[in-house]
Structures are given as structure tokens and as C-alpha cells.
Design a protein around this motif. Sequence first.
Motif, PDB file in Angstrom:
ATOM      1  N   ARG A 117       0.839  -1.197   0.000  1.00 32.96           N
ATOM      2  CA  ARG A 117       0.000   0.000   0.000  1.00 32.96           C
ATOM      3  C   ARG A 117       0.875   1.248   0.000  1.00 32.96           C
ATOM      4  NH1 ARG A 117      -0.361   4.705   2.730  1.00 32.96           N
ATOM      5  NH2 ARG A 117      -2.437   5.536   2.759  1.00 32.96           N
ATOM      6  N   HIS A 118       1.893   1.261   0.859  1.00 28.55           N
ATOM      7  CA  HIS A 118       2.774   2.431   0.943  1.00 28.55           C
ATOM      8  C   HIS A 118       3.501   2.671  -0.387  1.00 28.55           C
ATOM      9  CE1 HIS A 118       1.738   2.556   5.056  1.00 28.55           C
ATOM     10  NE2 HIS A 118       2.604   1.680   5.495  1.00 28.55           N
ATOM     11  N   ARG A 119       3.955   1.592  -1.004  1.00 23.87           N
ATOM     12  CA  ARG A 119       4.647   1.741  -2.293  1.00 23.87           C
ATOM     13  C   ARG A 119       3.705   2.284  -3.371  1.00 23.87           C
ATOM     14  NH1 ARG A 119       7.401  -3.276  -0.810  1.00 23.87           N
ATOM     15  NH2 ARG A 119       9.551  -2.740  -0.441  1.00 23.87           N
ATOM     16  N   LEU A 120       2.495   1.760  -3.407  1.00 24.94           N
ATOM     17  CA  LEU A 120       1.536   2.231  -4.416  1.00 24.94           C
ATOM     18  C   LEU A 120       1.190   3.701  -4.205  1.00 24.94           C
ATOM     19  CD1 LEU A 120      -0.876  -0.820  -4.609  1.00 24.94           C
ATOM     20  CD2 LEU A 120       0.638  -0.014  -6.419  1.00 24.94           C
ATOM     21  N   VAL A 121       1.005   4.095  -2.972  1.00 22.92           N
ATOM     22  CA  VAL A 121       0.596   5.466  -2.673  1.00 22.92           C
ATOM     23  C   VAL A 121       1.741   6.448  -2.882  1.00 22.92           C
ATOM     24  CG1 VAL A 121      -0.131   7.015  -0.807  1.00 22.92           C
ATOM     25  CG2 VAL A 121      -1.267   4.823  -1.116  1.00 22.92           C
ATOM     26  N   HIS A 122       2.936   6.086  -2.454  1.00 20.10           N
ATOM     27  CA  HIS A 122       4.034   7.057  -2.431  1.00 20.10           C
ATOM     28  C   HIS A 122       5.004   6.955  -3.594  1.00 20.10           C
ATOM     29  CE1 HIS A 122       2.639   8.382   1.422  1.00 20.10           C
ATOM     30  NE2 HIS A 122       2.667   7.150   1.873  1.00 20.10           N
ATOM     31  N   ASP A 123       4.897   5.917  -4.412  1.00 18.05           N
ATOM     32  CA  ASP A 123       5.842   5.759  -5.513  1.00 18.05           C
ATOM     33  C   ASP A 123       5.114   5.312  -6.762  1.00 18.05           C
ATOM     34  OD1 ASP A 123       8.701   3.689  -6.247  1.00 18.05           O
ATOM     35  OD2 ASP A 123       8.364   5.790  -6.703  1.00 18.05           O
ATOM     36  N   TYR A 124       4.005   5.975  -7.049  1.00 15.67           N
ATOM     37  CA  TYR A 124       3.132   5.534  -8.133  1.00 15.67           C
ATOM     38  C   TYR A 124       3.848   5.406  -9.469  1.00 15.67           C
ATOM     39  CZ  TYR A 124      -0.968   4.844 -10.955  1.00 15.67           C
ATOM     40  OH  TYR A 124      -1.880   4.319 -11.813  1.00 15.67           O
ATOM     41  N   GLU A 125       4.677   6.375  -9.810  1.00 15.84           N
ATOM     42  CA  GLU A 125       5.346   6.326 -11.113  1.00 15.84           C
ATOM     43  C   GLU A 125       6.409   5.237 -11.181  1.00 15.84           C
ATOM     44  OE1 GLU A 125       6.651  10.274 -12.009  1.00 15.84           O
ATOM     45  OE2 GLU A 125       4.619  11.052 -11.952  1.00 15.84           O
ATOM     46  N   GLY A 126       6.852   4.762 -10.030  1.00  9.41           N
ATOM     47  CA  GLY A 126       7.876   3.725 -10.012  1.00  9.41           C
ATOM     48  C   GLY A 126       7.340   2.356  -9.669  1.00  9.41           C
ATOM     49  N   VAL A 127       6.038   2.146  -9.835  1.00  7.25           N
ATOM     50  CA  VAL A 127       5.429   0.875  -9.459  1.00  7.25           C
ATOM     51  C   VAL A 127       5.948  -0.242 -10.357  1.00  7.25           C
ATOM     52  CG1 VAL A 127       3.264  -0.417  -9.383  1.00  7.25           C
ATOM     53  CG2 VAL A 127       3.351   1.918  -8.503  1.00  7.25           C
ATOM     54  N   ASN A 128       6.303  -1.343  -9.742  1.00  9.58           N
ATOM     55  CA  ASN A 128       6.731  -2.537 -10.454  1.00  9.58           C
ATOM     56  C   ASN A 128       5.476  -3.371 -10.731  1.00  9.58           C
ATOM     57  OD1 ASN A 128       7.569  -5.124 -11.150  1.00  9.58           O
ATOM     58  ND2 ASN A 128       9.330  -5.082  -9.766  1.00  9.58           N
ATOM     59  N   TRP A 129       4.926  -3.217 -11.922  1.00  8.44           N
ATOM     60  CA  TRP A 129       3.657  -3.868 -12.242  1.00  8.44           C
ATOM     61  C   TRP A 129       3.793  -5.377 -12.338  1.00  8.44           C
ATOM     62  CZ3 TRP A 129      -0.417  -1.429 -10.984  1.00  8.44           C
ATOM     63  CH2 TRP A 129      -0.408  -0.030 -10.980  1.00  8.44           C
ATOM     64  N   LYS A 130       4.973  -5.877 -12.625  1.00 12.49           N
ATOM     65  CA  LYS A 130       5.182  -7.327 -12.623  1.00 12.49           C
ATOM     66  C   LYS A 130       5.001  -7.866 -11.204  1.00 12.49           C
ATOM     67  CE  LYS A 130       7.933 -10.792 -14.891  1.00 12.49           C
ATOM     68  NZ  LYS A 130       6.884 -11.260 -15.769  1.00 12.49           N
ATOM     69  N   MET A 131       5.514  -7.131 -10.216  1.00 11.67           N
ATOM     70  CA  MET A 131       5.336  -7.528  -8.824  1.00 11.67           C
ATOM     71  C   MET A 131       3.864  -7.437  -8.423  1.00 11.67           C
ATOM     72  SD  MET A 131       6.721  -5.759  -5.329  1.00 11.67           S
ATOM     73  CE  MET A 131       5.530  -4.448  -5.521  1.00 11.67           C
ATOM     74  N   ILE A 132       3.179  -6.383  -8.871  1.00 10.25           N
ATOM     75  CA  ILE A 132       1.755  -6.228  -8.554  1.00 10.25           C
ATOM     76  C   ILE A 132       0.960  -7.391  -9.150  1.00 10.25           C
ATOM     77  CG2 ILE A 132      -0.291  -4.775  -8.868  1.00 10.25           C
ATOM     78  CD1 ILE A 132       1.854  -3.640  -6.920  1.00 10.25           C
TER      79      ILE A 132
END
Length: 135
Positions: free
Chosen positions: A76-91
Motif C-alpha cells: 500500500r505504501h509503495r503504491l501510494v508514495h511511488d506511483y510512477e515507479g510501481v513494479n507492475w510485474k510484482m503487482i
Amino acid sequence: MRDDAYRLARISEVGRQLLSVVDERSIDEEAVLRDFEVQWLITTPLYNIGEQANCVSRACADAHPEVPWAQIAGLRHRLVHDYEGVNWKMIAAVLFDELPEVVEQIEGLLGEGEMHCDTSEAEGVDENRRGHAVP
């Protein structure tokens, strides 16, 4: 105030709803990686699940170390605070491989009734985060 039982029920409900939508719309890993509408669709439920996990009392989290509380809140913290750097493969891996298991774990806790959680401790959680879920 919201107690652990409420938070666990919300994790289960939102998780089931997300998995249902993914199934009904035949969303696959490729869509998660490339389709921004799918990305938007899945992030809000994941935020909500992470927020609820972050607010579970320390007593409940400690009583159930088999649930990856810190990882759920950390996502949740990664999605909220690092949206442009989201690793979609991990998601995608979380969505397809881990979320179904987490939802089943949470539903198992709800089925236990007592859950071994101190719901009275959870009452102040909104004002004072437990700190157990720091990634």
C-alpha cells in the motif's frame, strides 16, 4: 471505532471483490503490465487492503504471524508514495499468486471467532498507528 474484526472483514470483502472483478473481466498479467485502466482498477482495492492491514492491532498481528502484515501494508505504501515507479510485474504476482492465499488466511481468522486479537487495543489505532507494518 473500527476493531480488528472489522478490519479483517474489510480485507476479506475487498479482496474477494477484486478477485471477482479480475476473473469476470478476464484480466491477466499482460493487462496488469500494460493497461493503465486495469492498473487504476486494481490499485484502489490494494490500497484499501493495505490500509486495513496497517491498522490491525499489534496484538492481532503478533497472534497471527502467518499473515504477511508488513508486506501487505508495505505494498500500500509503495503504491501510494511511488506511483510512477510501481513494479507492475510484482503487482501482478501479488494479484494472481498471493492475494487469493491472503484472503483465505484472513477468512480463516474470521472463522475462528475470537481470532486471539485484542479488539479493545485496536480502538485507538486510527490516531496512533501500531507501527508493526513498516516495510
